[in-house]
Write an enzyme that holds these catalytic residues in place. Structure first.
Site, PDB file in Angstrom:
ATOM      1  N   GLU A 121       0.819  -1.206   0.000  1.00 48.47           N
ATOM      2  CA  GLU A 121       0.000   0.000   0.000  1.00 48.47           C
ATOM      3  C   GLU A 121       0.857   1.262   0.000  1.00 48.47           C
ATOM      4  O   GLU A 121       0.461   2.286  -0.557  1.00 48.47           O
ATOM      5  CB  GLU A 121      -0.969  -0.042   1.182  1.00 48.47           C
ATOM      6  CG  GLU A 121      -2.048  -1.105   0.942  1.00 48.47           C
ATOM      7  CD  GLU A 121      -2.927  -1.383   2.145  1.00 48.47           C
ATOM      8  OE1 GLU A 121      -4.168  -1.370   1.986  1.00 48.47           O
ATOM      9  OE2 GLU A 121      -2.378  -1.628   3.235  1.00 48.47           O
ATOM     10  N   GLU A 166      -3.702  -9.592   3.447  1.00 45.07           N
ATOM     11  CA  GLU A 166      -4.455  -9.308   4.673  1.00 45.07           C
ATOM     12  C   GLU A 166      -5.528 -10.347   4.969  1.00 45.07           C
ATOM     13  O   GLU A 166      -5.735 -10.733   6.134  1.00 45.07           O
ATOM     14  CB  GLU A 166      -5.095  -7.909   4.589  1.00 45.07           C
ATOM     15  CG  GLU A 166      -4.170  -6.784   5.004  1.00 45.07           C
ATOM     16  CD  GLU A 166      -3.251  -6.310   3.891  1.00 45.07           C
ATOM     17  OE1 GLU A 166      -2.606  -5.265   4.050  1.00 45.07           O
ATOM     18  OE2 GLU A 166      -3.166  -7.013   2.856  1.00 45.07           O
TER      19      GLU A 166
END
Length: 261
Positions: A115, A135
Site C-alpha cells: 500500500e 491481509e
C-alpha cells in the site's frame, strides 16, 4: 517486538542526492515492517521533501533487500499504531507528498508495504520482487489503500483476485498490469529509481508539481469543470519565472536553470 518509543531517526534514514531525497525504511531485522517510528520518520521526510526548494523528487525504499512486509503486527498488538492522523499508514497512504515520489522495490512489498507502493507515483522493481495484499490470510482488510485503489488501477477482476486470495504477483506481472514502471535486475532498483528521479528532477519543479496535482485530481472533476479547474492550477505556472526560463533556455540551446518561482 516493536518499541513504541523507538525514535523515527532509528527507523528511517534519509540522504540527499542531486535534488533527490532517498528515504529508506531501516528495520531489516523486521523485514522493514511499518511501526510508529517508521510512520513518523516517513512523514518527517516527506515534509522535508515538500518544504525544501532544493529537493525535487523523493525515492522510497527499504534496507536489506526487502521493501516492506507491511504493518508490524507484533507492535500493533502492543499498542504501537503505525498511522499518522490525516496521513495514513506509514505517514503516506492518505496524504502523499506534493512532489513526485518513486518506490524502489526489492524483495517483498506486501500488505501495508504494497500500500505504500500504491501511494507512490512511479515504481521501479527488481525482477525478483513480489507484491501483494495478504491481509485476508490474517483475517484483516487491506484498508490502507489497496481495497480502495487497486480496482481503479487495474482490471477489477484481477484486483479482486489479488485482494481475495491474498497471493502475491511478480514484478513482471505487476509491470504488465501497469503497477510498475520499470523492472530491473535484482539489487539495482534504487539505481533505476534514481535514474528515473533524475529525469523528473531535470524538469521545471513548479510544472512537475502542478502536473502531478492535475493528473491525480482530474478523475474526480466533472466534464464541465475540468478545463476551469486545470486552468486555475496552470495559470501561476505559465506566469512564473521558470516558464520564461524554459522558453529562453530552449531558444538559446542550453539547459534551463530553474528557480522554482
Amino acid at each position: 517486538m516493536s518499541d513504541p518509543a523507538e525514535p523515527a531517526a532509528a527507523a528511517v534514514r534519509t540522504q540527499e542526492r542531486d535534488g533527490v531525497l532517498v528515504i529508506t525504511i531501516d528495520r531489516p531485522e523486521a523485514r522493514n515492517a511499518i511501526n510508529g517510528a517508521v510512520a513518523r520518520g516517513v512523514a518527517d521526510a516527506l515534509d522535508r521533501l515538500d518544504d525544501s526548494g532544493g529537493l525535487r523528487v523523493g525515492v522510497l525504499t527499504g534496507a536489506g533487500g526487502v521493501f516492506s512486509s507491511g504493518m508490524d503486527l507484533k507492535g500493533f498488538l502492543a499498542g504501537d499504531v503505525p498511522v499518522i492522523a490525516g496521513r495514513g499508514l506509514g505517514g503516506l497512504t492518505e496524504r502523499p507528498p506534493r512532489k513526485p515520489l518513486i518506490a524502489a522495490v526489492e524483495g517483498y512489498a506486501v500488505a501495508g508495504g504494497f500500500e505504500l507502493v500504491l501511494a507512490c507515483d512511479l515504481v521501479v522493481a527488481g525482477e525478483g520482487a513480489r507484491l501483494g495484499v495478504p491481509e485476508v490470510k490474517r483475517g484483516l482488510v487491506a484498508g490502507a489503500g489497496a481495497a480502495v485503489h487497486l480496482p481503479q488501477r487495474i482490471p477489477p477482476a484481477i484486483a479482486l483476485e489479488m485482494l481475495l486470495t491474498g497471493d502475491p504477483i511478480t514484478a513482471g506481472r505487476a509491470a504488465e498490469l501497469g503497477l510498475v514502471n520499470r523492472v530491473v535486475p535484482d539489487g539495482t532498483a534504487l539505481d533505476g529509481a534514481l535514474e528515473l528521479a533524475a529525469a523528473v528532477a531535470a524538469n521545471g519543479p513548479l510544472a512537475v508539481a502542478v502536473t502531478k496535482q492535475i493528473a491525480l485530481a482530474a478523475p474526480d472533476w466533472s466534464h464541465a469543470e475540468r478545463w476551469t479547474r486545470q486552468g486555475g492550477l496552470m495559470g501561476p505556472v505559465f506566469s512564473s519565472e521558470d516558464a520564461q526560463e524554459g522558453a529562453r533556455a530552449f531558444a538559446e540551446k542550453r539547459p534551463p536553470v530553474w528557480k522554482g518561482r
